[in-house]
Design a protein around this motif. Structure first.
Motif, PDB file in Angstrom:
ATOM      1  N   ASP A  87       0.838  -1.204   0.000  1.00  0.00           N
ATOM      2  CA  ASP A  87       0.000   0.000   0.000  1.00  0.00           C
ATOM      3  C   ASP A  87       0.873   1.254   0.000  1.00  0.00           C
ATOM      4  O   ASP A  87       1.831   1.361   0.758  1.00  0.00           O
ATOM      5  CB  ASP A  87      -0.911   0.008   1.226  1.00  0.00           C
ATOM      6  N   GLY A  88       0.524   2.201  -0.856  1.00  0.00           N
ATOM      7  CA  GLY A  88       1.284   3.438  -0.969  1.00  0.00           C
ATOM      8  C   GLY A  88       2.344   3.399  -2.043  1.00  0.00           C
ATOM      9  O   GLY A  88       2.852   4.443  -2.461  1.00  0.00           O
ATOM     10  N   GLY A  89       2.700   2.194  -2.478  1.00  0.00           N
ATOM     11  CA  GLY A  89       3.656   2.063  -3.562  1.00  0.00           C
ATOM     12  C   GLY A  89       5.077   2.439  -3.171  1.00  0.00           C
ATOM     13  O   GLY A  89       5.411   2.646  -2.003  1.00  0.00           O
ATOM     14  N   ALA A  90       5.909   2.537  -4.185  1.00  0.00           N
ATOM     15  CA  ALA A  90       7.341   2.764  -3.977  1.00  0.00           C
ATOM     16  C   ALA A  90       7.627   4.063  -3.249  1.00  0.00           C
ATOM     17  O   ALA A  90       8.590   4.169  -2.475  1.00  0.00           O
ATOM     18  CB  ALA A  90       8.062   2.742  -5.319  1.00  0.00           C
ATOM     19  N   ASP A  91       6.796   5.081  -3.460  1.00  0.00           N
ATOM     20  CA  ASP A  91       7.045   6.394  -2.866  1.00  0.00           C
ATOM     21  C   ASP A  91       7.001   6.322  -1.343  1.00  0.00           C
ATOM     22  O   ASP A  91       7.899   6.797  -0.644  1.00  0.00           O
ATOM     23  CB  ASP A  91       5.998   7.386  -3.381  1.00  0.00           C
ATOM     24  N   VAL A  92       5.962   5.699  -0.787  1.00  0.00           N
ATOM     25  CA  VAL A  92       5.832   5.606   0.669  1.00  0.00           C
ATOM     26  C   VAL A  92       6.801   4.582   1.238  1.00  0.00           C
ATOM     27  O   VAL A  92       7.373   4.778   2.314  1.00  0.00           O
ATOM     28  CB  VAL A  92       4.383   5.262   1.065  1.00  0.00           C
ATOM     29  N   ILE A  93       7.011   3.499   0.531  1.00  0.00           N
ATOM     30  CA  ILE A  93       7.967   2.486   0.981  1.00  0.00           C
ATOM     31  C   ILE A  93       9.362   3.098   1.111  1.00  0.00           C
ATOM     32  O   ILE A  93      10.104   2.808   2.060  1.00  0.00           O
ATOM     33  CB  ILE A  93       7.965   1.289   0.014  1.00  0.00           C
ATOM     34  N   ALA A  94       9.714   3.995   0.183  1.00  0.00           N
ATOM     35  CA  ALA A  94      11.017   4.659   0.244  1.00  0.00           C
ATOM     36  C   ALA A  94      11.093   5.628   1.419  1.00  0.00           C
ATOM     37  O   ALA A  94      12.167   5.818   2.008  1.00  0.00           O
ATOM     38  CB  ALA A  94      11.288   5.399  -1.062  1.00  0.00           C
ATOM     39  N   MET A  95       9.974   6.259   1.770  1.00  0.00           N
ATOM     40  CA  MET A  95       9.968   7.124   2.957  1.00  0.00           C
ATOM     41  C   MET A  95      10.257   6.302   4.206  1.00  0.00           C
ATOM     42  O   MET A  95      10.907   6.777   5.148  1.00  0.00           O
ATOM     43  CB  MET A  95       8.609   7.817   3.088  1.00  0.00           C
ATOM     44  N   ASP A  96       9.781   5.079   4.232  1.00  0.00           N
ATOM     45  CA  ASP A  96       9.945   4.212   5.398  1.00  0.00           C
ATOM     46  C   ASP A  96      11.343   3.603   5.466  1.00  0.00           C
ATOM     47  O   ASP A  96      11.929   3.487   6.548  1.00  0.00           O
ATOM     48  CB  ASP A  96       8.894   3.092   5.324  1.00  0.00           C
ATOM     49  N   ASN A  97      11.889   3.243   4.322  1.00  0.00           N
ATOM     50  CA  ASN A  97      13.121   2.446   4.312  1.00  0.00           C
ATOM     51  C   ASN A  97      14.298   3.089   3.595  1.00  0.00           C
ATOM     52  O   ASN A  97      15.381   2.500   3.572  1.00  0.00           O
ATOM     53  CB  ASN A  97      12.834   1.073   3.688  1.00  0.00           C
ATOM     54  N   PHE A  98      14.082   4.243   2.940  1.00  0.00           N
ATOM     55  CA  PHE A  98      15.175   5.006   2.330  1.00  0.00           C
ATOM     56  C   PHE A  98      15.792   4.271   1.139  1.00  0.00           C
ATOM     57  O   PHE A  98      15.736   3.041   1.086  1.00  0.00           O
ATOM     58  CB  PHE A  98      16.246   5.336   3.374  1.00  0.00           C
ATOM     59  N   PRO A  99      16.380   5.048   0.194  1.00  0.00           N
ATOM     60  CA  PRO A  99      16.339   6.508   0.114  1.00  0.00           C
ATOM     61  C   PRO A  99      15.066   7.000  -0.577  1.00  0.00           C
ATOM     62  O   PRO A  99      14.493   6.291  -1.419  1.00  0.00           O
ATOM     63  CB  PRO A  99      17.563   6.832  -0.741  1.00  0.00           C
ATOM     64  N   VAL A 100      14.634   8.198  -0.223  1.00  0.00           N
ATOM     65  CA  VAL A 100      13.513   8.827  -0.918  1.00  0.00           C
ATOM     66  C   VAL A 100      13.984   9.200  -2.321  1.00  0.00           C
ATOM     67  O   VAL A 100      15.090   9.709  -2.502  1.00  0.00           O
ATOM     68  CB  VAL A 100      13.035  10.075  -0.152  1.00  0.00           C
ATOM     69  N   GLN A 101      13.146   8.928  -3.304  1.00  0.00           N
ATOM     70  CA  GLN A 101      13.536   9.166  -4.699  1.00  0.00           C
ATOM     71  C   GLN A 101      13.385  10.642  -5.076  1.00  0.00           C
ATOM     72  O   GLN A 101      12.548  11.357  -4.534  1.00  0.00           O
ATOM     73  CB  GLN A 101      12.694   8.300  -5.629  1.00  0.00           C
ATOM     74  N   THR A 102      14.194  11.079  -6.022  1.00  0.00           N
ATOM     75  CA  THR A 102      14.154  12.483  -6.441  1.00  0.00           C
ATOM     76  C   THR A 102      12.838  12.842  -7.122  1.00  0.00           C
ATOM     77  O   THR A 102      12.485  14.022  -7.207  1.00  0.00           O
ATOM     78  CB  THR A 102      15.324  12.806  -7.385  1.00  0.00           C
ATOM     79  N   ASN A 103      12.119  11.835  -7.618  1.00  0.00           N
ATOM     80  CA  ASN A 103      10.811  12.089  -8.249  1.00  0.00           C
ATOM     81  C   ASN A 103       9.665  11.810  -7.274  1.00  0.00           C
ATOM     82  O   ASN A 103       8.521  11.615  -7.702  1.00  0.00           O
ATOM     83  CB  ASN A 103      10.652  11.256  -9.518  1.00  0.00           C
ATOM     84  N   SER A 104       9.949  11.799  -5.982  1.00  0.00           N
ATOM     85  CA  SER A 104       8.926  11.524  -4.972  1.00  0.00           C
ATOM     86  C   SER A 104       7.784  12.533  -5.055  1.00  0.00           C
ATOM     87  O   SER A 104       7.986  13.741  -4.924  1.00  0.00           O
ATOM     88  CB  SER A 104       9.545  11.572  -3.570  1.00  0.00           C
ATOM     89  N   GLY A 105       6.581  12.024  -5.251  1.00  0.00           N
ATOM     90  CA  GLY A 105       5.413  12.900  -5.285  1.00  0.00           C
ATOM     91  C   GLY A 105       5.152  13.541  -3.938  1.00  0.00           C
ATOM     92  O   GLY A 105       4.653  14.680  -3.862  1.00  0.00           O
TER      93      GLY A 105
END
Length: 509
Positions: A87-105
């Motif tokens: 749930d939340g897709g790659a964007d939220v998963i990256a917030m939880d586990n790093f790194p946040v992507q440069t194209n993060s919505g």
């Protein structure tokens, strides 16, 4: 004349400042203009229509909802993404586990949301300075500017902690393209700008407002926020002085039980220094509220379909509590199991994990009362967001005092927090701290901040300013975190593109 009044009424219905006693009885925003109180309500000013526009943005999805919860809490060791694995897709998963992507919505939404708030503030400041259709004395103008400059300072404080170097937009631009091409200022320059705005606010804000304007910022809020700005920069004496100004004002205390602070009853209590106001009714369930609680609500079915189930308390937070600490039960809402029935603060039986809900723990601090869930909606859009509590100020005072070598003062303030927390607990729970050396007190104050303010969006920023983020996050299983990159979010690639390369990326991305 009647048409002009209608225009004024329309402009001011963006207000959202409600008293708690009538919060669920009337969803017409208090402070709005009517034919009875035109040209402006007693105690307000002719600039309220512009000032309220800035306040309204505090409830924006892009300011204090999705991205905010992700960046301040889910990134920390106190919380996990929650919900289901995907749930939340790659964007939220990256917030939880790093790194946040440069194209993060979500990073981009935080950028645009906060700069939208800043634009509202700059618009209000321009109107106060140049509007010739309304007349107000100089004191009202200064008070209005102070209010707006507090909100602008708060927006920049979030931005500089999220992104580091950001553009300083201190006036209105004729077109969006010009604003997009403003180069980044250093973090030090942004902090100096924030301090300037907050010191102005301290000079001209009132100590209190009439009850119809509850939730508008005060001198205490400005001093409290300035203390946090100073302590982030390790300006210990200034932080001590600002926090002490709140402590000695006589307007705040720890009288409200911890179990009540986060309930509807506890909104705008003597604990509240800065709190975002929201309201709802059976007929207006969302328009005057905020989606903050809904995103974190229990993810279940039927009566337990309360939200997305994001931002769940982590095992690391669970393990950090001292035995018997009553704050644990008020912070962590445990799902039931096939052998154990757990209850909410309202006495309701929780659904079973994992058959009925996907997570064993949820944020108890955002659970609205069952009576309001049953009569308004299950999303909890009426729940206020606590941004700065008096307990936070007391702990900042303790931390600054300890760093200045005032260990007795620091220990006394620390024990004030523990004394409130242990009310009603068994004998021996949360005993007073007796340590007298600075290093031990530092650790105890840091621990108390984590527990007292758990799930309240301070933990990640505290870890960064203490220099312990990588150690703490790795210990919590977030091993992708790197001090060389993840203390800041990436500058959104969308904004770099809009600036035609004027904006540059943060290190490591």
């Amino acid at each position: 004349m009647k048409n002009y009044i209608k225009i004024a009424i329309t402009l001011c219905t963006t207000a959202f400042l409600f008293s708690s006693c009538s919060k669920f009885l009337d969803t017409q925003p208090q402070g709005s203009y009517t034919e009875d109180n035109y040209p402006w309500p007693t105690g307000g000013s002719p600039y309220d229509q512009y000032i309220f526009g800035a306040y309204k943005d505090l409830r924006s999805y892009s300011v204090h909802v999705d991205g905010f919860i992700n960046a301040t809490s889910i990134r920390s060791d106190d919380a996990d993404k929650g919900s289901t694995a995907s749930d939340g897709g790659a964007d939220v998963i990256a917030m939880d586990n790093f790194p946040v992507q440069t194209n993060s919505g979500r990073a981009n939404a935080l950028w645009t949301g906060h700069y939208g708030l800043i634009t509202k503030c700059n618009t209000a400041l321009k109107e106060i300075d140049s509007n010739t259709t309304v007349v107000a004395d100089e004191a009202l103008k200064l008070q209005g500017k102070a209010e707006v400059r507090f909100l602008r300072a708060y927006a920049y404080f979030n931005l500089v902690r999220f992104f580091g170097r950001v553009p300083k937009i201190d006036r209105l631009f004729e077109d969006a393209a010009s604003q997009s091409n403003v180069p980044q200022s250093t973090a030090a320059e942004i902090y100096a700008f924030i301090e300037e705005d907050l010191n102005f606010a301290i000079q001209y804000l009132p100590d209190t407002w009439d009850s119809q304007f509850i939730g508008r910022v005060t001198r205490g809020a400005a001093n409290g926020m300035l203390a946090k700005v100073y302590i982030t920069q390790k300006k210990w004496q200034q932080a001590y002085d600002a926090a002490n100004a709140v402590r000695t004002s006589g307007r705040y205390n720890l009288d409200t039980d911890y179990s009540k602070i986060f309930s509807e009853e506890g909104e705008n209590s003597s604990e509240s220094v800065f709190e975002i106001q929201a309201t709802a009714s059976p007929s207006v369930t969302q328009d005057n509220g905020i989606q903050y609680a809904s995103i974190q609500g229990v993810r279940g079915a039927g009566n337990w379909n309360l939200g997305w189930g994001w931002n769940t308390p982590s095992e690391a937070l669970e393990a950090a509590y001292e035995p018997g600490d009553p704050r644990k039960e008020r912070t962590i809402l445990y799902s039931s199991t096939t052998t154990t029935t757990n209850k909410t603060v309202f006495g309701e039986n929780m659904p079973i994990y994992p058959s009925d809900v996907p997570n064993p723990r949820y944020n108890h601090k955002v659970l609205g009362s069952p009576s309001l869930r049953n009569t308004i909606s299950r999303g909890g859009w009426w729940i206020n967001v606590r941004i700065l509590r008096y307990a936070d100020v007391v702990l900042m005072y303790a931390e600054a005092a300890n760093e200045l070598g005032k260990t007795d003062e620091a220990r006394t303030a620390l024990n004030e927090i523990r004394a409130r927390a242990r009310r009603g607990a068994a004998a021996g729970v949360l005993a007073d701290v007796t340590a007298t050396d600075q290093a031990t007190l530092r650790d105890r104050i840091r621990h108390e901040r984590r527990i007292e303010l758990a799930m309240e969006h301070d933990r990640f920023f505290d870890l960064v300013r203490w220099g312990t983020a990588q150690t703490a996050l790795h210990a919590a299983g977030k091993t992708n975190f790197s001090n060389l990159r993840d203390v800041l979010l990436p500058i959104p690639l969308t904004q770099i593109d809009l600036s035609k390369g004027v904006l540059t990326q943060n290190p490591g991305y």
